[in-house]
Design an enzyme around this catalytic site. Sequence first.
Site, mmCIF file in Angstrom:
data_model
loop_
_atom_site.group_PDB
_atom_site.id
_atom_site.type_symbol
_atom_site.label_atom_id
_atom_site.label_comp_id
_atom_site.label_asym_id
_atom_site.label_seq_id
_atom_site.Cartn_x
_atom_site.Cartn_y
_atom_site.Cartn_z
ATOM 1 C CG ASP A 194 65.122 -8.611 108.508
ATOM 2 O OD1 ASP A 194 64.645 -9.623 107.685
ATOM 3 O OD2 ASP A 194 64.980 -7.322 108.329
ATOM 4 C CE LYS A 231 60.981 -13.775 112.774
ATOM 5 N NZ LYS A 231 61.514 -12.626 112.485
ATOM 6 N N GLY A 288 58.935 -14.659 105.603
ATOM 7 C CA GLY A 288 59.463 -15.965 105.178
ATOM 8 C C GLY A 288 60.771 -15.897 105.334
ATOM 9 C CG HIS A 289 62.274 -18.324 107.380
ATOM 10 N ND1 HIS A 289 61.269 -18.431 108.306
ATOM 11 C CD2 HIS A 289 62.227 -19.777 107.289
ATOM 12 C CE1 HIS A 289 60.632 -19.483 108.389
ATOM 13 N NE2 HIS A 289 61.358 -20.259 107.974
ATOM 14 C CD GLN A 333 55.497 -9.308 109.084
ATOM 15 O OE1 GLN A 333 54.521 -10.026 109.731
ATOM 16 N NE2 GLN A 333 55.544 -9.378 107.642
ATOM 17 C CG LEU A 345 78.235 -13.881 120.550
ATOM 18 C CD1 LEU A 345 77.901 -13.171 121.549
ATOM 19 C CD2 LEU A 345 78.282 -15.357 121.199
#
Length: 439
Positions: free
Chosen positions: A13, A16, A40-41, A226, A342
């Site tokens: 998480d 990426k 996944g994303h 991951q 950030l």
Amino acid sequence: MSVDVIVGLQRGDEGKGRFVDMLSEKHDIVTRFNGGNNAGHTVVLPDGRELALHLVPSGIAHPGIMNIIGNGTLVNPIKLVEEIDDIKSKGIEVNSRNLMLSSAAHLILPHHIYDDEIREAGKGRQGSTKSGIAQVASQKAMRAGARVELINDNPEGLSDIVYEGLVAQRPLRQEAGLEPIDEAAVAKEYIENAKRIRGFVTDTVLYLNQQLRLDKPARVLAEGAQAFWLDIDHGMYPYTTSSSTTSGGVCTGLGVAPAFIDQVTGIAKAIPSHVGGGPFVTEITETEQLKRLHGDMTTIDAEKGTTTGRIRRLGHLDLPQIRRSQMVNGIEGKQDMALTKLDWVRRYGDEVKICVAYSLEGKRIEIAPDAAYKLEQVTPIYESLPTWQEDIQDIRQFDDLPKAAQNYIEFIEGITKVPISLIGVGPRRDQVIVRDVLD
Ligand code: GDP
């Protein structure tokens, strides 16, 4: 050398997805080398629509890119068909000219998923995603697995394996109180889906190696699922996944030699998070501070699982853990890092604590130990930096960041000794500062 790698340096998480998507455009082939559909994303398409990817590499959203699901992955044909249908429903073509599936990848079978469910319902619970990942990985190690090649080369044999696996498991399901199933029907559905992906199956190791040896070699991107601390060998065992999540995993998970690895970019998140059990050295447990960090929890970047809804544990940036990730992934010298969130750092308050080392049995150590029980024994050593209260989400140049934010980045670089070349300042695809710090 033409394989670039993206890996998570913490516990997943990290954010990426966006960088994988951004870098995909600069490559001819985008690959997945580890994990299954438990990862996944979300990729944001040029028209703003979102595309959820689980096993298909992100290059699928870009025309002209070949996507490879490598031999190190674990494949559930039913989920893969669902994913491909979803991609197609967004108007994106998916065919053997832009997607290949390794014949040597292992198949997640229906009884692996039931096994996972049974384990999660009992004492051996590990907070898994119930995708059957650990079960198929263990069968692979037992040399009792079924590989993707069976889909084309012996579909009847595969059908028998699926059916017999379910029948043999019947007493276990009964004992666990699961509803009875029609094994033959489940096996039939599985094989029908498997047949739908047969056109993608090929010797991807051979293909990749041929492409890497052309006069003008293909540029390959390996997108890690991951993250380092979940690696089966190097993570905080047993709170890990079942495959290799490091840059080394790229070589075995794709079948490419180490000499081909070029840029390795490690992604870290300014506010580390963790989901489920396991040690978390810099965890924040103070309720008010946690509440402030989490915010209203309704935004897209809220620290909770998208499918499970589980709220993530949060903490302070832990550099000893990042340094171990760097060491094993080889993120030093010409390699680089990306830092996300950030924009969230101001939520810590007037100052932000950064863990720069650990104390273990009275000794100061700079690099985190590799075992979960040892991580339970260390005490973090912090340094504090002033924060900033400006909203930085619209800033795109490093020099335009508040001085305190620049100092924060430079402080981290001073310890990690690699440039932070990409900085996430918001959840949107374009909310990134790209710094020209390499070369
Ligand atoms: P992955 O599991 O590492 O691939 O993580 P994802 O790419 O799915 O990102 C996790 C979440 O973090 C998503 O909701 C992103 O929108 C969010 N995110 C990523 N980078 C940033 C950032 O720089 N700032 C903020 N606020 N959110 C971010």
